[in-house]
Scaffold this motif. Structure first.
Motif, PDB file in Angstrom:
ATOM      1  N   THR A  57      -0.347   4.375  -1.617  1.00 23.89           N
ATOM      2  CA  THR A  57      -0.366   3.102  -2.343  1.00 23.89           C
ATOM      3  C   THR A  57      -1.740   2.456  -2.247  1.00 23.89           C
ATOM      4  N   PHE A  58      -2.346   2.537  -1.070  1.00 20.10           N
ATOM      5  CA  PHE A  58      -3.698   1.995  -0.907  1.00 20.10           C
ATOM      6  C   PHE A  58      -4.665   2.719  -1.834  1.00 20.10           C
ATOM      7  N   LEU A  61      -4.171   1.692  -5.541  1.00 18.66           N
ATOM      8  CA  LEU A  61      -4.732   0.378  -5.860  1.00 18.66           C
ATOM      9  C   LEU A  61      -6.258   0.425  -5.844  1.00 18.66           C
ATOM     10  N   TYR A 104       8.249   4.526  -6.553  1.00 24.61           N
ATOM     11  CA  TYR A 104       6.991   3.943  -6.093  1.00 24.61           C
ATOM     12  C   TYR A 104       5.806   4.580  -6.822  1.00 24.61           C
ATOM     13  N   ALA A 111       0.695  -0.406 -11.556  1.00 23.95           N
ATOM     14  CA  ALA A 111      -0.149  -1.204 -10.666  1.00 23.95           C
ATOM     15  C   ALA A 111      -1.629  -0.854 -10.831  1.00 23.95           C
ATOM     16  N   MET A 134      -4.720  -7.202  -4.740  1.00 25.09           N
ATOM     17  CA  MET A 134      -3.921  -6.249  -3.972  1.00 25.09           C
ATOM     18  C   MET A 134      -2.466  -6.703  -3.870  1.00 25.09           C
ATOM     19  N   SER A 138       0.690  -4.571  -5.242  1.00 28.64           N
ATOM     20  CA  SER A 138       1.791  -4.222  -4.337  1.00 28.64           C
ATOM     21  C   SER A 138       3.131  -4.720  -4.871  1.00 28.64           C
ATOM     22  N   ILE A 141       4.328  -2.354  -7.517  1.00 26.74           N
ATOM     23  CA  ILE A 141       4.839  -1.097  -6.948  1.00 26.74           C
ATOM     24  C   ILE A 141       6.252  -1.297  -6.402  1.00 26.74           C
ATOM     25  N   TYR A 142       6.452  -2.371  -5.656  1.00 25.92           N
ATOM     26  CA  TYR A 142       7.778  -2.636  -5.097  1.00 25.92           C
ATOM     27  C   TYR A 142       8.795  -3.009  -6.176  1.00 25.92           C
ATOM     28  N   ASP A 172       1.027  -3.012   4.445  1.00 25.64           N
ATOM     29  CA  ASP A 172       0.404  -3.456   3.201  1.00 25.64           C
ATOM     30  C   ASP A 172      -0.605  -4.568   3.450  1.00 25.64           C
ATOM     31  N   LYS A 175      -3.671  -2.791   4.641  1.00 23.42           N
ATOM     32  CA  LYS A 175      -4.342  -2.122   3.519  1.00 23.42           C
ATOM     33  C   LYS A 175      -5.078  -3.146   2.652  1.00 23.42           C
ATOM     34  N   ALA A 176      -4.454  -4.292   2.427  1.00 21.72           N
ATOM     35  CA  ALA A 176      -5.114  -5.347   1.643  1.00 21.72           C
ATOM     36  C   ALA A 176      -6.362  -5.837   2.362  1.00 21.72           C
TER      37      ALA A 176
END
Length: 194
Positions: A57-58, A61, A104, A111, A134, A138, A141-142, A172, A175-176
Motif C-alpha cells: 500500500t505504501f 501511494l 485492497y 488510490a 496519504m 488510504s 484503499i480501505y 499506515d 507509512k504516512a
C-alpha cells in the motif's frame, strides 16, 4: 520541452523531472509495478486476519504520487494484471484474484490515480499536504478493500473492519510519516517547489 520548464510549471510530479519520452514513461510504469511487487513481499501476518501488513500500500501511494495519475494508474494496473495472471508478487507471494485481500489491490488502482492527481496540484510539496494526500489514498484503499473482504469471506462489515482495517492503522500512520518526510524532501533537494 526542457526538463527545467516541465519542473518549474505548476502541475509537475517528480517523474516529470526526467527528460520526457515514451521510453521514460514505459520504464516508470514497469518500475512502479515492480516496486509495488517487491514492497508487497515485506509482509507480516496479522493474527485473526486474512490480510497481512505489507509494504504494497505504501508503494502504491508512493508510485501514484511520484508518477502522477495516469502513469500511477497504469503502473498499478500492470501490477494487478500480472498478479492476476500468475506472477507471485502480491503480499506473501500470492497471485490470482480469488483471495480475500484482492479488494485492497483494486482500491490501490483508484488510490494511485487520486493521489497522482493531487500531486499534480502540489499535494506532495509540504509535510501537511503530503499527510493529507496519504490519508485520502488510504481511505480509498480501505473503502474498497474492507467491503470486498466482508463479501469474499462472509464476515459482517464490523468483523471486516476489525480484521481488515483496525490492525493496520498504526502501520499506515508510520507509512504516512515516511512519505511526509520523503516526498517534500525530494522536492527541496531538487529546488523546485510548487
Amino acid at each position: 520541452m526542457s526538463t527545467a520548464t516541465a519542473t518549474s510549471r505548476s502541475g509537475a510530479v517528480l517523474a516529470d523531472l526526467l527528460p520526457a519520452s515514451r521510453t521514460r514513461d514505459i520504464a516508470l510504469v514497469v518500475g512502479g509495478a515492480a516496486l509495488t511487487g517487491i514492497a508487497a513481499q515485506i509482509a507480516l501476518p496479522v493474527p485473526g486476519s486474512p490480510v497481512p501488513v505489507s509494504g504494497q500500500t505504501f508503494a502504491a501511494l508512493l508510485v501514484g504520487t511520484a508518477l502522477g495519475a495516469q502513469r500511477g494508474l497504469l503502473s498499478l494496473l500492470l501490477y494487478a494484471l500480472a498478479g492476476m495472471a500468475g506472477v507471485p508478487w502480491f503480499a506473501e507471494g500470492a497471485s490470482g484474484w480469488s483471495m480475500p485481500s484482492f479488494g485492497y489491490i483494486l482500491g490501490m488502482l483508484l488510490a494511485a490515480t487520486v493521489v497522482g492527481a493531487l500531486a499534480r496540484r502540489g499535494a506532495d510539496r509540504s509535510v501537511l499536504r503530503t499527510a493529507g494526500t496519504m490519508v485520502v489514498g488510504s481511505v480509498i484503499i480501505y473503502a474498497i478493500g474492507v467491503p470486498y473482504l466482508a463479501l469474499s469471506t462472509g464476515m459482517t462489515l464490523s468483523q471486516a473492519i476489525a480484521a481488515g482495517l483496525t490492525p493496520f492503522l498504526i502501520g499506515d500512520a508510520l507509512k504516512a510519516a515516511l512519505a511526509m518526510g520523503a516526498l517534500p524532501t525530494a522536492w527541496k533537494l531538487i529546488g523546485r517547489r510548487g
